[in-house]
Design a protein around this motif. Structure first.
Motif, PDB file in Angstrom:
ATOM      1  N   ALA A  67      33.682  74.800  16.890  1.00 23.29           N
ATOM      2  CA  ALA A  67      33.691  75.053  15.454  1.00 23.29           C
ATOM      3  C   ALA A  67      35.040  75.599  14.987  1.00 23.29           C
ATOM      4  N   THR A  68      35.647  76.478  15.787  1.00 19.78           N
ATOM      5  CA  THR A  68      36.917  77.075  15.399  1.00 19.78           C
ATOM      6  C   THR A  68      38.022  76.026  15.296  1.00 19.78           C
ATOM      7  N   ILE A  87      41.170  71.078  11.850  1.00 18.25           N
ATOM      8  CA  ILE A  87      41.277  69.616  11.857  1.00 18.25           C
ATOM      9  C   ILE A  87      40.895  69.050  10.498  1.00 18.25           C
ATOM     10  N   LEU A  88      39.846  69.601   9.886  1.00 14.12           N
ATOM     11  CA  LEU A  88      39.376  69.114   8.589  1.00 14.12           C
ATOM     12  C   LEU A  88      40.271  69.554   7.433  1.00 14.12           C
ATOM     13  N   THR A  89      41.029  70.620   7.627  1.00 11.26           N
ATOM     14  CA  THR A  89      41.872  71.140   6.540  1.00 11.26           C
ATOM     15  C   THR A  89      43.345  70.807   6.715  1.00 11.26           C
ATOM     16  N   GLY A  90      43.704  70.183   7.824  1.00 11.19           N
ATOM     17  CA  GLY A  90      45.097  69.814   8.046  1.00 11.19           C
ATOM     18  C   GLY A  90      45.957  70.927   8.617  1.00 11.19           C
ATOM     19  N   LEU A  91      45.347  72.006   9.081  1.00 17.99           N
ATOM     20  CA  LEU A  91      46.088  73.099   9.693  1.00 17.99           C
ATOM     21  C   LEU A  91      46.154  72.881  11.211  1.00 17.99           C
ATOM     22  N   VAL A 102      46.959  76.979  16.260  1.00 14.58           N
ATOM     23  CA  VAL A 102      47.175  78.206  15.490  1.00 14.58           C
ATOM     24  C   VAL A 102      45.834  78.860  15.167  1.00 14.58           C
ATOM     25  N   ALA A 103      44.819  78.037  14.910  1.00 17.81           N
ATOM     26  CA  ALA A 103      43.484  78.574  14.634  1.00 17.81           C
ATOM     27  C   ALA A 103      42.952  79.339  15.837  1.00 17.81           C
ATOM     28  N   LEU A 104      43.237  78.856  17.035  1.00 18.46           N
ATOM     29  CA  LEU A 104      42.816  79.568  18.237  1.00 18.46           C
ATOM     30  C   LEU A 104      43.509  80.931  18.329  1.00 18.46           C
ATOM     31  N   GLY A 134      46.801  80.050  10.019  1.00 16.60           N
ATOM     32  CA  GLY A 134      45.453  79.732  10.467  1.00 16.60           C
ATOM     33  C   GLY A 134      44.449  79.832   9.331  1.00 16.60           C
ATOM     34  N   PRO A 135      43.262  79.226   9.488  1.00 10.11           N
ATOM     35  CA  PRO A 135      42.224  79.309   8.452  1.00 10.11           C
ATOM     36  C   PRO A 135      41.609  80.701   8.408  1.00 10.11           C
TER      37      PRO A 135
END
Length: 432
Positions: A32-33, A38-42, A46-48, A290-291
């Motif tokens: 999920a993270t 992926i869906l927002t283009g980020l 970096v999200a990890l 990151g998101p």
């Protein structure tokens, strides 16, 4: 080896067990993270990093008392896409940063006026169904992952069978195994599911072979400026109001955590500190690209199944997530876990959350022979599970989970002849 009944919040497992238990939480949150960026283009890596960093900030703000893991928030997917279309990626991140600031404002209000008013707003007849909505509201996502229909694709029997094998393995390991293995049923179940998926031809190793061993995450920041247009104030109406929705979800998750662990986290360390940690985590994520972060139901489910509540384990998972952002091959290998396997895992984890809501109603002694209680609970469940939303504008929609909570609180306050069994503090455990 003696049977391991549970590991409490402040207990630190030994080195090898510590690493495995932290890895279990990493598996639970990974899919999920990574999906949100992926869906927002980020950048997913970096999200990890921001997920791990945000979790460490959260643990620090709560004084190491709340074993909550923070990952990418699904509520911000649409607003980030809309904000990026209006003012670019930097503008969207600026809006997310300001949304995190709303958490700080609400935390200050809770700190100043206390949490007693919140306890009165959330009796067991409201809390129980909200917890059930948190779990069951995600049921369609879990089933979609299991059946291969999560992205609108056709039904896939092979996927579903792999998911059922994974689910069955987790249930078997949770009930039968003793000692060391009794606290890692999730990671064992994923292992069995992965092997079956490999035999069924669902595993693609190409990304693993092509990924670099080490990589520098593609950090992005709005701190360098916004170009000729200046500060993109137009993104604020798109992203900042979403914080009100995620704050409602944060309260629900904190109630679930309290129920699972057996402590009243709204009282100690206090809702203001959990909100502060969540807000600062979101702001830190926005600074590095990151998101926004939020507490994760998947990881709460792991706590409930394993009864391993250690913040050291959660902190270890956070450190592993940060390291994973720099290890391309390892991240690619985790990404090779088929969606069907994670679907089987999600069915178990989300179901445990919903069951915690039923437990709240029972221990709160809610009398459903009283029509008022029956109506309050019924409306919350139908709105939340049915997916009802309140669209205020093209850019701002109140999610079904948040709307169910709002309507439940309103009905409890407005309907006459209140006679509610139990009290919220009792339901949450009442520990100082």
């Amino acid at each position: 080896m003696s049977d391991i009944q549970s590991i409490d919040v402040g207990q630190r497992p030994t080195g090898g067990l510590w690493a495995i238990l932290s890895l279990q939480h990493l598996f639970a949150m990974f899919g999920a993270t990574v999906l949100v960026p992926i869906l927002t283009g980020l950048p997913p890596e970096v999200a990890l990093v921001s997920s791990g960093l945000g979790t460490l900030i959260y643990l620090l703000c709560t004084g190491g008392q709340v074993p909550g893991y923070l990952g990418s928030s699904f509520a911000f997917i649409g607003p980030i896409v809309a904000g990026a279309a209006l003012a670019g990626t930097s503008g969207a991140l600026f809006g997310a940063f300001c949304a995190g600031g709303v958490y700080l404002l609400v935390a200050a209000l809770v700190r100043g006026f206390g949490v007693g008013w919140l306890m009165r707003l959330l009796p067991p007849v409201v809390v129980g169904p909200i917890i059930m909505v948190i779990g069951l509201g995600l049921a369609s996502i879990a089933v979609g992952m299991a059946q291969g229909t999560i992205a609108g694709g056709p039904y896939n029997l092979t996927n579903f069978l792999v998911a059922l094998v994974t689910l069955g393995a987790i249930l078997f390991f949770s009930l039968v195994l003793k000692g060391f293995f009794s606290v890692i049923p999730i990671i064992l179940g994923i292992g069995i599911g992965y092997i079956v998926a490999l035999i069924a031809g669902l595993v693609d190793f190409t990304p693993v072979a092509e990924a670099p061993l080490f990589r520098v995450p593609g950090f992005v920041s709005f701190l360098g400026g916004f170009g000729e247009g200046g500060i993109p104030w137009g993104v604020l109406p798109i992203l900042v109001p979403v914080a009100l929705v995620t704050i409602a979800e944060h309260i629900g998750d904190t109630v679930v955590l309290s129920r699972v662990v057996g402590r009243n986290y709204l009282k100690t360390p206090g809702l203001h500190r959990t909100l502060l940690g969540d807000g600062l985590a979101t702001m830190a994520a926005a600074v590095i690209g990151g998101p926004p972060n939020t507490t994760y139901g998947e990881n709460i489910g792991v706590l409930a199944i394993t009864r391993v509540y250690s913040v050291w384990v959660i902190g270890g998972a956070a450190v592993l997530a940060i390291l994973l952002g720099f290890l391309g091959t390892v991240a690619a290998f985790l990404g090779s876990i088929p969606t069907a396997v994670m679907g089987g895992v999600s069915i178990a984890l989300f179901g445990v959350i919903a069951s915690s809501g039923i437990r709240t109603l029972i221990e709160g002694k809610v009398d459903f022979g009283e029509r008022r209680n029956l109506l309050v609970a019924s409306v919350i469940l139908v709105i939340g599970i049915g997916g009802a939303t309140l669209q205020i504008s093209d850019q701002f929609t109140i999610s079904s989970m948040a709307l169910a909570a709002i309507v439940g609180v309103a009905l409890h306050a407005l309907l006459p002849d209140r006679h509610l069994g139990g009290d919220t503090e009792t339901v949450l455990g009442g520990h100082g």
